[in-house]
Design a protein around this motif. Structure first.
Motif, PDB file in Angstrom:
ATOM      1  N   HIS A 547      67.194  18.010  76.852  1.00  0.00           N
ATOM      2  CA  HIS A 547      67.866  19.376  77.181  1.00  0.00           C
ATOM      3  C   HIS A 547      69.111  19.387  76.886  1.00  0.00           C
ATOM      4  CE1 HIS A 547      68.278  22.835  80.190  1.00  0.00           C
ATOM      5  NE2 HIS A 547      68.911  23.205  79.091  1.00  0.00           N
ATOM      6  N   TYR A 548      69.515  20.045  75.860  1.00  0.00           N
ATOM      7  CA  TYR A 548      71.179  20.105  75.712  1.00  0.00           C
ATOM      8  C   TYR A 548      71.589  21.582  75.557  1.00  0.00           C
ATOM      9  CZ  TYR A 548      75.771  18.255  74.198  1.00  0.00           C
ATOM     10  OH  TYR A 548      76.971  17.990  74.149  1.00  0.00           O
ATOM     11  N   GLY A 549      72.386  22.341  76.392  1.00  0.00           N
ATOM     12  CA  GLY A 549      72.830  23.501  76.119  1.00  0.00           C
ATOM     13  C   GLY A 549      71.625  24.612  75.926  1.00  0.00           C
ATOM     14  N   PRO A 550      71.765  25.257  75.270  1.00  0.00           N
ATOM     15  CA  PRO A 550      70.579  26.287  74.980  1.00  0.00           C
ATOM     16  C   PRO A 550      69.203  25.722  74.275  1.00  0.00           C
ATOM     17  CG  PRO A 550      72.110  26.736  73.345  1.00  0.00           C
ATOM     18  CD  PRO A 550      72.747  25.485  74.145  1.00  0.00           C
ATOM     19  N   HIS A 551      69.223  24.450  73.841  1.00  0.00           N
ATOM     20  CA  HIS A 551      68.411  23.911  72.939  1.00  0.00           C
ATOM     21  C   HIS A 551      67.469  23.029  73.671  1.00  0.00           C
ATOM     22  CE1 HIS A 551      71.319  25.117  69.833  1.00  0.00           C
ATOM     23  NE2 HIS A 551      70.420  25.979  69.626  1.00  0.00           N
ATOM     24  N   LEU A 552      66.280  22.766  73.365  1.00  0.00           N
ATOM     25  CA  LEU A 552      65.304  21.711  73.605  1.00  0.00           C
ATOM     26  C   LEU A 552      65.194  20.866  72.264  1.00  0.00           C
ATOM     27  CD1 LEU A 552      62.907  20.445  74.933  1.00  0.00           C
ATOM     28  CD2 LEU A 552      61.483  22.091  74.303  1.00  0.00           C
ATOM     29  N   LEU A 553      65.458  19.912  72.379  1.00  0.00           N
ATOM     30  CA  LEU A 553      65.501  18.757  71.249  1.00  0.00           C
ATOM     31  C   LEU A 553      64.226  18.109  71.459  1.00  0.00           C
ATOM     32  CD1 LEU A 553      68.417  19.632  71.354  1.00  0.00           C
ATOM     33  CD2 LEU A 553      68.892  17.500  70.194  1.00  0.00           C
ATOM     34  N   LEU A 554      63.244  18.158  70.286  1.00  0.00           N
ATOM     35  CA  LEU A 554      62.098  17.378  70.342  1.00  0.00           C
ATOM     36  C   LEU A 554      62.258  16.099  69.205  1.00  0.00           C
ATOM     37  CD1 LEU A 554      59.755  20.350  70.456  1.00  0.00           C
ATOM     38  CD2 LEU A 554      60.030  18.707  72.343  1.00  0.00           C
ATOM     39  N   PHE A 555      61.995  14.764  69.865  1.00  0.00           N
ATOM     40  CA  PHE A 555      62.249  13.824  68.850  1.00  0.00           C
ATOM     41  C   PHE A 555      60.952  13.244  68.349  1.00  0.00           C
ATOM     42  CE2 PHE A 555      66.215  14.209  71.198  1.00  0.00           C
ATOM     43  CZ  PHE A 555      67.033  13.798  70.260  1.00  0.00           C
ATOM     44  N   SER A 556      60.742  12.831  67.027  1.00  0.00           N
ATOM     45  CA  SER A 556      59.727  12.369  66.409  1.00  0.00           C
ATOM     46  C   SER A 556      60.028  11.446  65.190  1.00  0.00           C
ATOM     47  CB  SER A 556      58.465  13.328  66.102  1.00  0.00           C
ATOM     48  OG  SER A 556      59.114  14.163  64.913  1.00  0.00           O
ATOM     49  N   PRO A 557      59.438  10.602  64.765  1.00  0.00           N
ATOM     50  CA  PRO A 557      59.797   9.678  63.687  1.00  0.00           C
ATOM     51  C   PRO A 557      59.953  10.414  62.492  1.00  0.00           C
ATOM     52  CG  PRO A 557      57.811   8.799  64.604  1.00  0.00           C
ATOM     53  CD  PRO A 557      57.884  10.189  65.353  1.00  0.00           C
ATOM     54  N   GLY A 558      61.534  10.306  62.283  1.00  0.00           N
ATOM     55  CA  GLY A 558      61.810  10.965  61.149  1.00  0.00           C
ATOM     56  C   GLY A 558      62.628  12.408  61.195  1.00  0.00           C
ATOM     57  N   TYR A 559      62.548  13.046  62.307  1.00  0.00           N
ATOM     58  CA  TYR A 559      62.717  14.359  62.645  1.00  0.00           C
ATOM     59  C   TYR A 559      63.229  14.601  64.081  1.00  0.00           C
ATOM     60  CZ  TYR A 559      60.777  15.657  58.277  1.00  0.00           C
ATOM     61  OH  TYR A 559      60.363  15.735  56.755  1.00  0.00           O
ATOM     62  N   ILE A 560      64.209  15.575  64.202  1.00  0.00           N
ATOM     63  CA  ILE A 560      64.540  16.181  65.449  1.00  0.00           C
ATOM     64  C   ILE A 560      64.214  17.726  65.298  1.00  0.00           C
ATOM     65  CG2 ILE A 560      66.278  16.551  66.976  1.00  0.00           C
ATOM     66  CD1 ILE A 560      68.051  14.332  65.632  1.00  0.00           C
ATOM     67  N   GLU A 561      63.281  18.176  66.103  1.00  0.00           N
ATOM     68  CA  GLU A 561      63.220  19.591  66.235  1.00  0.00           C
ATOM     69  C   GLU A 561      63.632  20.360  67.217  1.00  0.00           C
ATOM     70  OE1 GLU A 561      58.780  21.899  66.882  1.00  0.00           O
ATOM     71  OE2 GLU A 561      58.804  20.049  66.050  1.00  0.00           O
ATOM     72  N   VAL A 562      64.618  21.474  66.860  1.00  0.00           N
ATOM     73  CA  VAL A 562      65.543  22.036  67.774  1.00  0.00           C
ATOM     74  C   VAL A 562      64.974  23.571  68.093  1.00  0.00           C
ATOM     75  CG1 VAL A 562      67.778  22.944  68.030  1.00  0.00           C
ATOM     76  CG2 VAL A 562      67.465  20.844  66.729  1.00  0.00           C
ATOM     77  N   ARG A 563      64.790  23.883  69.271  1.00  0.00           N
ATOM     78  CA  ARG A 563      64.112  25.134  69.695  1.00  0.00           C
ATOM     79  C   ARG A 563      65.019  25.674  70.749  1.00  0.00           C
ATOM     80  NH1 ARG A 563      58.818  26.477  68.126  1.00  0.00           N
ATOM     81  NH2 ARG A 563      57.736  24.865  66.898  1.00  0.00           N
ATOM     82  N   SER A 564      64.874  26.998  70.836  1.00  0.00           N
ATOM     83  CA  SER A 564      65.515  27.750  71.909  1.00  0.00           C
ATOM     84  C   SER A 564      64.695  27.542  73.376  1.00  0.00           C
ATOM     85  CB  SER A 564      65.477  29.298  71.666  1.00  0.00           C
ATOM     86  OG  SER A 564      65.673  29.903  72.759  1.00  0.00           O
ATOM     87  N   ILE A 565      65.184  27.212  74.230  1.00  0.00           N
ATOM     88  CA  ILE A 565      64.844  27.040  75.506  1.00  0.00           C
ATOM     89  C   ILE A 565      64.181  28.111  76.086  1.00  0.00           C
ATOM     90  CG2 ILE A 565      65.285  26.102  78.031  1.00  0.00           C
ATOM     91  CD1 ILE A 565      66.794  24.047  77.014  1.00  0.00           C
ATOM     92  N   GLU A 566      64.845  29.043  75.913  1.00  0.00           N
ATOM     93  CA  GLU A 566      64.451  30.502  76.729  1.00  0.00           C
ATOM     94  C   GLU A 566      63.526  31.134  75.884  1.00  0.00           C
ATOM     95  OE1 GLU A 566      65.666  31.719  79.279  1.00  0.00           O
ATOM     96  OE2 GLU A 566      66.973  30.047  79.615  1.00  0.00           O
ATOM     97  N   THR A 567      63.238  31.267  74.479  1.00  0.00           N
ATOM     98  CA  THR A 567      62.417  31.608  73.855  1.00  0.00           C
ATOM     99  C   THR A 567      61.231  30.600  73.072  1.00  0.00           C
ATOM    100  OG1 THR A 567      63.409  31.844  71.513  1.00  0.00           O
ATOM    101  CG2 THR A 567      63.689  33.597  73.141  1.00  0.00           C
TER     102      THR A 567
END
Length: 617
Positions: A547-567
């Motif tokens: 959890h960093y700022g307004p974002h949820l960062l999801l880590f998987s092999p080869g990718y970071i998926e950035v999503r809005s925490i609120e929506t």
């Protein structure tokens, strides 16, 4: 046939969305289609195919009538597309997305490759959609999607030049109806093309079929243009960019031979970033111990503690504490002493042996540990196991000598809060939400108020009773026995949760977000779905999150998926090579530290340390 509110064919660029009709079929696989509707002339369309362009590139500069038409086309897609029950809509009427292209596309049945499904493809400026027509009793027809919507930034095009395939039309429906006409099987040439999700090249790979070579080429042109336009609109920066701060100190030895003169530290397993007396520091846990350096000189790491493969490290500068969780034990050191050791000459480097405070004494093995902040107060929570009994404990850090009621050494900085919580299984993690501490397992969440520790722990039960009464009592349950009901009657959310693993829990503005490896669920303080649409699937199975700022960062092999925490909406898919997040014992993330592994010529590996720096506005 479902269509947009009829537009005047004489008005340029006001085109209707064509949704495929269901067709009568025969046992041989042939389809009897109704007569093709008369389409507007080429003077009012960019082509006279069976698919219709939903949007012209110049639509934004057209008259207000064209703008109304675009709004009508948006509404038609929203009304035609039906989201899965409980899932947060991909197509929100309030979002700023634009329809670009649509048309009839078929696909083969996933279970029976000799059977075909007719459907509609819709290309937006944000997603590609495909759904089929499904007839449900009593005599009602609704679209359903078989392919999950693919964001254009994740959409990749494979082959468009494969040989056409023959589709035999199915006439069995008319035969069963006793048609008096003589039926003869017909064949149809179908032109395939393949698309796939860049983060799931195998599991989300699809072959669709156009009815003519011209349609195939039109789809190719539309898809290529839309993907290019989408990528050009995005910030060329990575949003969370890995910035290297050390790329030569941490090394993993080759299996066969060692290179003389090289200090092999082993794999990097955890990290802690902190500031102390005006200086920034970084502590790194490795297979061979804990190393510390001053960020002003990122190449001067010094080994300060001999812990092998620590689980987590936490620095709490305001209380002069460095806490280490390693080998099922919990240790506390003076942060000032640890920093002093890192700055001594290597030949005369003093030892910290005997200067530690051992926490959790008498509580058994420490299974998990987290530290966090609530207002200006600092807390730690850990779970321990003793004689097969698992309990969770909460302590507050205080100034030494100010807690005479603490059981044990009155000079300790750690003051117990409340009573230990007995739990039925090993906890997965803990977090601090507003004025509460939450401990969660794979089956439940337990909370305690930190402002009133006299109140006992209470269990938060997350229910899905609105979906299937008595089928699943808790959202967090993974007990598959509770899911043994007919698959046709199983809402998708229950099926997803039955296979998912919980990664964590975080506070949003008004609710809580439960983070699984496959999906996320918004729930209220009582553990019930926060809204009728309350969950979303991730683009890729996550192995960790931050959890960093307004974002949820999801880590998987080869990718970071950035999503809005609120929506929960997808913000960006960031492609990275061999990057893994280094866990922290803190519930908040002052800095995101990760490692990237590089293979050397001698067979060894170097762990390149990076900080993920937010580059957005």
């Amino acid at each position: 046939m479902l269509s947009v509110t009829t537009n005047d064919p004489a008005v340029p660029d006001t085109l209707a969305l064509l949704v495929p009709q269901s067709h009568a079929t025969t046992s041989s696989g042939d389809t009897l289609r109704p007569p093709t509707p008369v389409l507007p002339s080429s003077s009012s369309h960019s082509g006279a195919n069976s698919h219709l362009s939903l949007n012209n590139s110049a639509i934004s500069s057209r008259t207000s009538l064209a703008s109304v038409s675009a709004a009508a086309r948006r509404k038609e897609i929203c009304d035609t597309w039906i989201d899965v029950e409980g899932e947060i809509p991909v197509l929100n009427k309030d979002d700023t997305w634009t329809p670009i292209y649509s048309g009839t596309l078929a696909c083969k049945d996933f279970d029976d490759k000799n059977s075909w499904r007719d459907g509609c493809g819709a290309l937006l400026d944000s997603h590609f959609l495909w759904f089929e027509k499904e007839t449900s009793p009593p005599q009602t027809t609704k679209p359903r999607h078989v392919i999950r919507p693919i964001p254009l930034e994740c959409l990749e095009l494979a082959s468009f030049d494969n040989e056409p395939e023959v589709r035999k039309q199915d006439l069995s429906m008319l035969k069963r109806a006793g048609s008096c006409f003589r039926l003869s099987p017909t064949k149809e040439q179908m032109y395939p093309f393949t698309i796939y999700h860049s983060a799931a090249k195998i599991t989300r790979r699809y072959t669709l079929y156009a009815k003519s070579k011209r349609e195939l080429n039109s789809w190719k042109d539309a898809l290529e243009s839309a993907i290019k336009a989408r990528k050009s609109q995005q910030d060329p920066r990575m949003l969370y960019e890995p910035q290297v701060f050390n790329d030569d100190f941490f090394k993993i030895s080759p299996r066969i031979q060692f290179t003389r003169g090289i200090n092999y530290t082993g794999s990097v397993v955890c990290a802690a970033s902190f500031s102390f007396q005006g200086e920034d520091y970084m502590a790194i846990g490795c297979d061979t111990g804990i190393y510390l350096n001053k960020r002003a000189d990122d190449h001067s790491f010094r080994k300060v503690l001999p812990f092998n493969s620590p689980t987590s490290i936490v620095a709490i500068p305001e209380f002069d504490k460095l806490i280490v969780h390693c080998e099922l034990e919990l240790f506390s050191y003076s942060l000032e002493l640890v920093i002093g050791v890192s700055q001594e000459d290597a030949s005369s480097q003093p030892s910290l042996e005997g200067l530690e405070e051992k926490l959790a004494q008498g509580h058994g093995d420490v299974l998990s540990f987290k530290a966090g902040r609530v207002a200006d107060r600092r807390f730690i929570v850990y779970a321990s196991k003793n004689c097969q009994k698992v309990t969770s404990h909460v302590f507050e850090l205080t100034d030494q000598g100010q807690n005479p009621q603490y059981p044990g050494d009155p000079s300790s900085s750690y003051q117990r809060l409340g009573s230990p919580l007995p739990i039925s299984e090993d906890p997965l993690d803990a977090t601090f939400i507003l004025d509460k501490v939450a401990v969660y397992t794979s089956k439940a969440i337990y909370m305690m108020e930190l402002t009133n520790v006299d109140n006992p722990w209470h269990e938060v039960v997350l229910e899905l009773s609105d979906f299937k009464p008595n089928a699943v009592k808790r959202l967090l349950t993974r007990t598959k026995a509770l899911l043994r009901i007919g698959k046709s009657n199983l809402p998708k959310i229950l099926e997803l949760v039955g296979k998912a693993k919980i990664l964590g829990l975080m506070k949003t503005q008004n609710n809580m977000l439960v983070v699984y490896n496959d999906l996320g669920c918004f729930v209220d303080k009582d553990g019930k779905p926060a809204d009728p649409s309350f969950y979303m699937e991730w683009e890729r199975k996550a192995t960790s999150y931050a959890h960093y700022g307004p974002h949820l960062l999801l880590f998987s092999p080869g990718y970071i998926e950035v999503r809005s925490i609120e929506t929960g909406k997808l913000v960006r898919m960031v492609a990275v090579n061999d990057l893994h997040l280094l866990p922290s014992g803190l519930t908040e993330w002052p800095k995101l530290v990760a490692a990237m592994t590089r293979k050397e010529n001698d067979g060894s590996y170097t762990e390149k340390l990076v900080e993920l720096v937010y580059t957005g506005n």
